[in-house]
Design a protein around this motif. Sequence first.
Motif, PDB file in Angstrom:
ATOM      1  N   ALA A  55     -36.076 -48.834  14.093  1.00  0.00           N
ATOM      2  CA  ALA A  55     -37.454 -49.325  13.636  1.00  0.00           C
ATOM      3  C   ALA A  55     -37.522 -49.261  12.146  1.00  0.00           C
ATOM      4  O   ALA A  55     -38.164 -49.871  11.376  1.00  0.00           O
ATOM      5  CB  ALA A  55     -38.633 -48.536  14.343  1.00  0.00           C
ATOM      6  N   HIS A  56     -36.706 -48.243  11.642  1.00  0.00           N
ATOM      7  CA  HIS A  56     -36.458 -47.937  10.145  1.00  0.00           C
ATOM      8  C   HIS A  56     -35.047 -48.468   9.906  1.00  0.00           C
ATOM      9  O   HIS A  56     -34.103 -47.943  10.421  1.00  0.00           O
ATOM     10  CB  HIS A  56     -36.305 -46.561   9.937  1.00  0.00           C
ATOM     11  CG  HIS A  56     -38.075 -45.846   9.972  1.00  0.00           C
ATOM     12  ND1 HIS A  56     -38.397 -44.836  10.584  1.00  0.00           N
ATOM     13  CD2 HIS A  56     -39.203 -46.641   9.531  1.00  0.00           C
ATOM     14  CE1 HIS A  56     -39.749 -44.778  10.477  1.00  0.00           C
ATOM     15  NE2 HIS A  56     -40.204 -45.804   9.833  1.00  0.00           N
ATOM     16  N   GLY A  57     -35.055 -49.801   9.007  1.00  0.00           N
ATOM     17  CA  GLY A  57     -33.665 -50.375   8.856  1.00  0.00           C
ATOM     18  C   GLY A  57     -32.476 -49.678   8.529  1.00  0.00           C
ATOM     19  O   GLY A  57     -31.460 -50.152   8.514  1.00  0.00           O
ATOM     20  N   ASP A  58     -32.581 -48.449   7.793  1.00  0.00           N
ATOM     21  CA  ASP A  58     -31.561 -47.888   7.120  1.00  0.00           C
ATOM     22  C   ASP A  58     -31.129 -46.652   8.210  1.00  0.00           C
ATOM     23  O   ASP A  58     -30.274 -45.963   7.593  1.00  0.00           O
ATOM     24  CB  ASP A  58     -31.726 -47.349   5.791  1.00  0.00           C
ATOM     25  CG  ASP A  58     -32.963 -46.353   5.361  1.00  0.00           C
ATOM     26  OD1 ASP A  58     -33.591 -46.157   6.673  1.00  0.00           O
ATOM     27  OD2 ASP A  58     -32.912 -45.860   4.490  1.00  0.00           O
ATOM     28  N   GLU A  59     -31.748 -46.465   9.291  1.00  0.00           N
ATOM     29  CA  GLU A  59     -31.455 -45.249  10.057  1.00  0.00           C
ATOM     30  C   GLU A  59     -30.417 -45.897  11.190  1.00  0.00           C
ATOM     31  O   GLU A  59     -30.625 -46.461  12.193  1.00  0.00           O
ATOM     32  CB  GLU A  59     -32.564 -44.690  10.773  1.00  0.00           C
ATOM     33  CG  GLU A  59     -33.538 -44.333   9.707  1.00  0.00           C
ATOM     34  CD  GLU A  59     -35.091 -43.761  10.119  1.00  0.00           C
ATOM     35  OE1 GLU A  59     -35.688 -43.383   9.506  1.00  0.00           O
ATOM     36  OE2 GLU A  59     -35.015 -43.684  11.660  1.00  0.00           O
ATOM     37  N   LEU A  60     -29.067 -45.402  11.054  1.00  0.00           N
ATOM     38  CA  LEU A  60     -28.121 -46.264  11.731  1.00  0.00           C
ATOM     39  C   LEU A  60     -27.478 -45.429  12.887  1.00  0.00           C
ATOM     40  O   LEU A  60     -27.097 -45.994  13.792  1.00  0.00           O
ATOM     41  CB  LEU A  60     -26.794 -46.495  10.570  1.00  0.00           C
ATOM     42  CG  LEU A  60     -27.313 -46.956   9.323  1.00  0.00           C
ATOM     43  CD1 LEU A  60     -26.034 -47.119   8.623  1.00  0.00           C
ATOM     44  CD2 LEU A  60     -28.084 -48.261   9.726  1.00  0.00           C
ATOM     45  N   GLU A  85     -32.783 -51.055   4.274  1.00  0.00           N
ATOM     46  CA  GLU A  85     -33.848 -50.434   3.685  1.00  0.00           C
ATOM     47  C   GLU A  85     -34.728 -49.715   4.872  1.00  0.00           C
ATOM     48  O   GLU A  85     -34.606 -50.561   6.007  1.00  0.00           O
ATOM     49  CB  GLU A  85     -35.044 -51.155   2.756  1.00  0.00           C
ATOM     50  CG  GLU A  85     -34.312 -51.696   1.585  1.00  0.00           C
ATOM     51  CD  GLU A  85     -35.364 -52.827   0.807  1.00  0.00           C
ATOM     52  OE1 GLU A  85     -36.372 -52.818   1.314  1.00  0.00           O
ATOM     53  OE2 GLU A  85     -34.736 -53.025  -0.297  1.00  0.00           O
ATOM     54  N   ARG A  86     -35.491 -48.836   4.316  1.00  0.00           N
ATOM     55  CA  ARG A  86     -36.399 -48.226   5.911  1.00  0.00           C
ATOM     56  C   ARG A  86     -37.299 -49.128   6.298  1.00  0.00           C
ATOM     57  O   ARG A  86     -37.797 -49.418   7.431  1.00  0.00           O
ATOM     58  CB  ARG A  86     -37.080 -47.007   5.039  1.00  0.00           C
ATOM     59  CG  ARG A  86     -37.841 -46.295   6.052  1.00  0.00           C
ATOM     60  CD  ARG A  86     -38.667 -44.865   5.247  1.00  0.00           C
ATOM     61  NE  ARG A  86     -39.614 -44.334   6.291  1.00  0.00           N
ATOM     62  CZ  ARG A  86     -39.243 -43.494   7.136  1.00  0.00           C
ATOM     63  NH1 ARG A  86     -38.085 -43.141   7.400  1.00  0.00           N
ATOM     64  NH2 ARG A  86     -40.124 -42.887   7.871  1.00  0.00           N
ATOM     65  N   TYR A  87     -38.088 -49.667   5.229  1.00  0.00           N
ATOM     66  CA  TYR A  87     -39.324 -50.550   5.637  1.00  0.00           C
ATOM     67  C   TYR A  87     -39.069 -51.868   5.772  1.00  0.00           C
ATOM     68  O   TYR A  87     -37.942 -52.503   5.352  1.00  0.00           O
ATOM     69  CB  TYR A  87     -40.553 -50.386   4.756  1.00  0.00           C
ATOM     70  CG  TYR A  87     -41.018 -48.991   4.489  1.00  0.00           C
ATOM     71  CD1 TYR A  87     -41.464 -48.307   5.446  1.00  0.00           C
ATOM     72  CD2 TYR A  87     -40.819 -48.186   3.275  1.00  0.00           C
ATOM     73  CE1 TYR A  87     -41.745 -46.996   5.625  1.00  0.00           C
ATOM     74  CE2 TYR A  87     -41.256 -46.791   3.376  1.00  0.00           C
ATOM     75  CZ  TYR A  87     -41.593 -46.328   4.250  1.00  0.00           C
ATOM     76  OH  TYR A  87     -42.224 -44.942   4.345  1.00  0.00           O
ATOM     77  N   PHE A 145     -34.870 -44.035  18.891  1.00  0.00           N
ATOM     78  CA  PHE A 145     -33.937 -43.122  17.934  1.00  0.00           C
ATOM     79  C   PHE A 145     -34.110 -43.232  16.588  1.00  0.00           C
ATOM     80  O   PHE A 145     -34.161 -44.331  16.069  1.00  0.00           O
ATOM     81  CB  PHE A 145     -32.362 -43.487  18.335  1.00  0.00           C
ATOM     82  CG  PHE A 145     -31.825 -42.856  19.667  1.00  0.00           C
ATOM     83  CD1 PHE A 145     -31.412 -41.878  19.983  1.00  0.00           C
ATOM     84  CD2 PHE A 145     -32.144 -44.004  20.707  1.00  0.00           C
ATOM     85  CE1 PHE A 145     -30.998 -41.543  20.932  1.00  0.00           C
ATOM     86  CE2 PHE A 145     -31.805 -43.532  21.791  1.00  0.00           C
ATOM     87  CZ  PHE A 145     -31.261 -42.393  22.352  1.00  0.00           C
ATOM     88  N   HIS A 146     -34.256 -42.007  15.804  1.00  0.00           N
ATOM     89  CA  HIS A 146     -34.386 -42.145  14.467  1.00  0.00           C
ATOM     90  C   HIS A 146     -33.735 -41.163  13.616  1.00  0.00           C
ATOM     91  O   HIS A 146     -32.948 -40.460  14.251  1.00  0.00           O
ATOM     92  CB  HIS A 146     -35.780 -41.914  14.031  1.00  0.00           C
ATOM     93  CG  HIS A 146     -36.958 -42.879  14.302  1.00  0.00           C
ATOM     94  ND1 HIS A 146     -37.444 -43.440  13.354  1.00  0.00           N
ATOM     95  CD2 HIS A 146     -37.654 -43.217  15.601  1.00  0.00           C
ATOM     96  CE1 HIS A 146     -38.326 -44.267  13.951  1.00  0.00           C
ATOM     97  NE2 HIS A 146     -38.171 -44.060  15.322  1.00  0.00           N
ATOM     98  N   THR A 147     -33.635 -41.310  12.472  1.00  0.00           N
ATOM     99  CA  THR A 147     -32.808 -39.991  11.469  1.00  0.00           C
ATOM    100  C   THR A 147     -33.785 -39.875  10.542  1.00  0.00           C
ATOM    101  O   THR A 147     -34.958 -40.055  10.537  1.00  0.00           O
ATOM    102  CB  THR A 147     -31.514 -40.840  10.836  1.00  0.00           C
ATOM    103  OG1 THR A 147     -32.176 -41.574   9.534  1.00  0.00           O
ATOM    104  CG2 THR A 147     -30.723 -41.672  11.627  1.00  0.00           C
ATOM    105  N   SER A 148     -33.307 -38.677   9.766  1.00  0.00           N
ATOM    106  CA  SER A 148     -34.311 -38.150   8.531  1.00  0.00           C
ATOM    107  C   SER A 148     -34.487 -39.397   7.622  1.00  0.00           C
ATOM    108  O   SER A 148     -33.662 -40.319   7.686  1.00  0.00           O
ATOM    109  CB  SER A 148     -33.676 -37.124   7.918  1.00  0.00           C
ATOM    110  OG  SER A 148     -34.383 -36.378   7.253  1.00  0.00           O
TER     111      SER A 148
HETATM  112 ZN   LIG Z   1     -37.436 -43.313  11.281  1.00  0.00          ZN
END
Ligand SMILES: [Zn+2]
Length: 361
Positions: free
Chosen positions: A72-77, A114-116, A158-161
């Motif tokens: 959902a955040h584009g850089d969280e792999l 990017e995140r957004y 699923f997300h990351t920092s």
């Molecule tokens: Zn996230």
Amino acid sequence: MTDERTADPADTDASGEADDVFTYNGGRVDPGESVNIRYGISETYLGDPVRIPVTVVNGQHPGPTVFLSAAAHGDELNGIEVVREVAHDWDHTKLHGTLICLPVMNVPGFLAQERYLPIYDRDLNRSFPGREGSTSARRMAHRIFTNFIEPCDLGLDFHTSTRGRTNMLHVRADMEYGDIVRLANAFSSNVIIDGQGPSGTLRREATDAGVPTITIEMGEAHRFQRSLIDRALTGVASVLAEFGLHRESSVHWPGWRILIDDTDEKTWLRADAGGMVDMKHGRGELVREGDVICTITDPFKEEEDIVSVEAPFTGLIVGVLENPVVYPGNPLCHLVGLKPETRTALERERNNADPLLSYLE
Ligand SMILES: [Zn+2]
């Protein structure tokens, strides 16, 4: 054998199907079928479709429908690889139920790393459940939500920092809901942070729409971190066992677990000086009140002028700065206090077990 297709909304109208057929606006997936779909959620400046990858695995046998979503955040792999392996590397021939795998929800952000969403820097994960006729982000969220989230019984997001920081693998869950307690416990992470989450997040909006959902936070952006991915896969297998989708698997117990709620002390410690940070502790470490967590220096500082940042209370470092430069006010570490009995259990566990295997995923 996985069928592959492209679908843009309003191709066809699927309705009135039997319960064990999965339908979305544009098609259907029958029991025993596994389908890769490139699903249109928006259009680019060139008028080309923006399509997200979706894999629907409909089991031979009836059972719950579960979504697994990432990026959902584009850089969280990290989560992308978790969802991909579940969709494509696991054997689902005995699956009871349906898996909806959404490895990359924010495709424009992913392409830009990017995140957004690069369109006005909108946060897709504050745009759910979305709305037709609203902003670009909400329209995308709406297509995802109505087709692939609302039909589910449970969800894992699923997300990351955020970039430049890392966090230990933990679950965020609204423990007011019985189904979420069961889901969060089944995921078998050591740490669960209780709370409903901000409005507009997939987790909160799905839960409000009757689809109990948890978030899994794991590691840092822009990386595949194998040990964390493996740990998350263990969690997914455990959830699928708990809810009867994979009946041959068993539910995993992590050995120790702490539930952090509003009564526990927690804080993002922030820098009061600008400069370069020498971090003394990593994610997942226990620190005592008064321990030096990090020092902040600059090119001209003498030894005696170096700023030391001390732990204001004894606790667990859940998240920590990775990119070692700060302005005053930037976060240094996410520290959560532990109730005395939890701290004792954690210390006992760590003294007995291989310290690296037991908690530093
Ligand atoms: Zn996230």
